[in-house]
Design an enzyme around this catalytic site. Structure first.
Site, short mmCIF file in Angstrom:
data_model
loop_
_atom_site.label_atom_id
_atom_site.label_comp_id
_atom_site.label_asym_id
_atom_site.label_seq_id
_atom_site.Cartn_x
_atom_site.Cartn_y
_atom_site.Cartn_z
N ARG A 1 -15.99 11.79 -2.57
CA ARG A 1 -15.11 12.32 -1.52
C ARG A 1 -15.01 11.41 -0.31
NH1 ARG A 1 -17.92 17.12 -2.67
NH2 ARG A 1 -16.88 18.28 -4.32
N LYS B 1 -2.45 3.47 3.87
CA LYS B 1 -1.83 4.09 2.69
C LYS B 1 -2.42 3.45 1.43
CE LYS B 1 2.71 5.64 4.21
NZ LYS B 1 4.15 5.52 3.96
N GLU C 1 8.67 -8.48 3.64
CA GLU C 1 8.12 -7.48 4.56
C GLU C 1 8.08 -8.02 5.99
OE1 GLU C 1 7.31 -4.31 3.88
OE2 GLU C 1 7.22 -4.25 1.69
N LYS D 1 3.25 -3.15 12.83
CA LYS D 1 2.83 -2.04 11.98
C LYS D 1 1.71 -1.25 12.64
CE LYS D 1 1.84 -0.50 7.42
NZ LYS D 1 1.88 -0.75 5.98
N GLU E 1 2.69 9.71 9.02
CA GLU E 1 4.13 9.63 8.77
C GLU E 1 4.85 10.95 8.97
OE1 GLU E 1 5.15 6.94 5.62
OE2 GLU E 1 7.10 7.87 5.32
N ARG F 1 6.70 6.44 11.59
CA ARG F 1 6.15 5.58 10.56
C ARG F 1 7.12 5.38 9.41
NH1 ARG F 1 0.06 5.15 7.97
NH2 ARG F 1 0.63 3.55 6.46
N ASN G 1 9.72 2.08 6.06
CA ASN G 1 10.28 2.13 4.71
C ASN G 1 11.69 1.55 4.64
OD1 ASN G 1 8.17 3.35 3.12
ND2 ASN G 1 8.49 5.15 4.40
N HIS H 1 13.08 0.48 1.37
CA HIS H 1 12.13 0.89 0.32
C HIS H 1 12.70 1.96 -0.61
CE1 HIS H 1 9.30 -1.59 2.41
NE2 HIS H 1 8.32 -1.28 1.60
N HIS I 1 12.56 1.04 -4.25
CA HIS I 1 11.79 1.79 -5.25
C HIS I 1 12.65 2.13 -6.47
CE1 HIS I 1 8.44 3.36 -2.35
NE2 HIS I 1 8.32 2.08 -2.63
N HIS J 1 7.46 -6.26 -5.70
CA HIS J 1 7.79 -5.24 -4.71
C HIS J 1 8.64 -5.84 -3.57
CE1 HIS J 1 7.39 -1.82 -2.05
NE2 HIS J 1 6.82 -2.58 -1.14
#
Lengths: 359, 359
Positions: A119, A141, A183, A225, A235, A239, A243, A246, A250, A263
């Site tokens: 955990r 992330k 990026e 960032k 987010e 935030r 993207n 993105h 994606h 990517h």
């Protein structure tokens, strides 16, 4: 060496940016406990693993390694499980530190494993690609892909420290350097028109691996960032601007199958689509759109994607995590260097922007 | 109906405890978004699923279901993945709610899935066993097992709300009711000598499913756990007390293979071993030890485990999450009704306590 702090209260952490960084002294204050699991891939293993194993063993820590195959297509629950296997087979406990040595895939997987193992154990990032240095190593992330969508399963897990070493980029294939620049360009397009000018001045030198300029680009990207993440870690709002490109990207990656395009390449074409839609909405000029395409091309990135049937493209977009109450939201440009997240765009114009940027 | 709040700041949530609770009205304020994934197992499906599907559909929500096989042996990464499959196949997004309808296994898996899906969606618990009502539904620990250890992979994920309905316990096999009582007894042994007296008065009525007394036992147990969790959510200190009997118990479960013994049964014998070691350390009396065994026996729980080779027993104990810097810590009793977490125990006496309580 420059140091940047990501301000997240009691989870505040530093990013060290420079060339030929010394892991032994830089990491020492950040390794809690006695056990360190180095997670890397077969490519990075051959180049840098031994140096890190020895540096951390000199600190008197128990070091174990987990070597994954190289590539986005292994960012799955099955390969994630290999990290858990390695941790448990080595008798690691709650005071373990998981160190990601590699690009974005390794960072995402090792970070997610560290979030879930017992955990939550400690996590350190040593990103070895430009893309992971400017993007995935900042902000916490982590996660894995699912056959029905990218990064669908994951956690927010902040590292203790990040080491971004420009010297490690020397071994990076040119195609991956370009993917990282996608990026970098993103930060300029979404929030910093001055940085866009800087990139327009220095693009060829960056591609030629000028270490000082690369460090400057990484620092400015991470600073952007870090500021956004500090304001909006989970987010809820701002935030999502990160993207830019993105949601379109994606869809391209999902359709082609993860790993066909990098990517960063998919994001590059995705940013063109976002700029194109922004132009069709009347927010940026044709000249701004041309300037966007130009800087992306100069970074040796694709500005069009292969032909993808529109209905499939839209279906993949609808799996995006920014979909809220069934409503697609997109990051678009109100002007060059100023992005917004909005659901108020014309769907027909969006379809045109997608179709106009296919080969 | 009684209401108890778990005080966790902005993640504060209520536990509703009563008989024949109405999910439609009780859940309405806690379901964010429009999508609800009901996760249950084949046993509970036949008994209660339809009622919950209909109640939530009446709220105008999109409801989907994920039915897992029944049993601890399915608490694995492979079956966890079925929940992600169901979420994505139904097109669920970041505004989804995952509702766990079942015992501890379902709660742990659905909770962990909700923590990881899209890096975190909403979670609701409807525990249908006594054990999950008094233990696993309070405090946010979720996770899955690994062949090398129990609950090794997971997350802290607090629910929006918990519904504990005594009427649902009517269908519980007597063996599982007893397993739940093991955790109820645990709260008395670790921190409430008065509650131990209450249990000694009412044990037969509890076994006979007196709904009022059961609700009282659930309320007092949850109140104990809620107070401890509010003080120490991430188990930096006091929360570890809740593991009384668990380090021994996990070794028993691991050796026998998950699912042979119920978790509560292993904890019951584990508590006997912890009490036995506490007596050998001179902290509690022989009469206290006898009283501990007696209440466990009266709940129809085992006070001895099958013969397990000592070296294997110890190896399983060493995988425990309470191991810190290689040092095993145990929850023991300083006196009856007052537990401590300590590494200062005699290892030889610990071995004697293990061997003395094997059949």
């Amino acid at each position: 060496m420059q140091t940047l702090h990501v301000e997240l209260g009691d989870r505040r952490y530093p990013i060290f940016i420079g060339s030929h960084l010394k892991p032994q002294e830089l990491l020492e204050p950040y390794i809690k406990g006695q056990q360190v699991m180095l997670v890397t891939n077969t490519t990075v293993q051959a180049l840098y693993l031994q140096h890190y194993v020895e540096s951390i063993e000199k600190l008197g820590k128990k070091v174990a390694t987990c070597i994954l195959p190289d590539g986005e297509k292994y960012k799955t629950i099955e390969y994630l499980n290999l990290i858990f296997d390695a941790l448990l087979e080595n008798g690691f406990n709650r005071d373990a530190t998981v160190l990601a040595l590699g690009g974005g895939v390794i960072g995402d997987m090792a970070g997610f494993a560290s979030a879930c193992f017992q955990r939550g154990v400690y996590f350190i990032q040593v990103p070895t690609t430009l893309l992971s240095q400017v993007d995935s190593s900042v902000g916490g992330k982590t996660g894995i892909n699912h056959p029905l969508g990218k990064n669908m399963i994951g956690a927010f897990q902040q590292p203790q420290v990040v080491l971004a070493d420009m010297a490690q980029l020397r071994t990076l294939p040119p195609r991956e350097l370009s993917a990282g620049l996608a990026e970098v360009i993103k930060y300029a397009l979404l929030g910093d028109a001055e940085f866009l000018l800087w990139l327009e001045q220095h693009m060829e030198a960056l591609l030629a691996q000028d270490a000082t300029l690369l460090a400057e680009a990484v620092y400015r990207s991470c600073a952007h960032k870090a500021r956004i993440v500090a304001n909006d870690e989970k987010e809820q709002g701002e935030r999502a601007l990160l993207n830019l490109g993105h949601t379109f990207g994606h869809a391209i990656e999902s359709y082609l199958g993860y790993g066909e395009w990098l990517h960063g390449e998919a994001v590059a074409t995705g940013m063109v689509m976002a700029a194109d839609l922004s132009q069709r909405m009347g927010w940026i000029s044709l000249a701004d759109l041309a300037r966007t395409k130009k800087i992306i091309q100069r970074a040796k990135l694709p500005i069009v994607c292969p032909q993808i049937p529109l209905d499939e493209f839209l279906a993949y977009m609808s799996h995006d995590k920014k979909v809220l109450n069934g409503q697609l939201r997109l990051v678009l440009m109100k002007q060059l260097g100023q992005a917004i997240i909005t659901k108020d765009f014309d769907v027909e114009l969006m379809k045109q922007a997608i179709l106009a940027n296919q080969a």
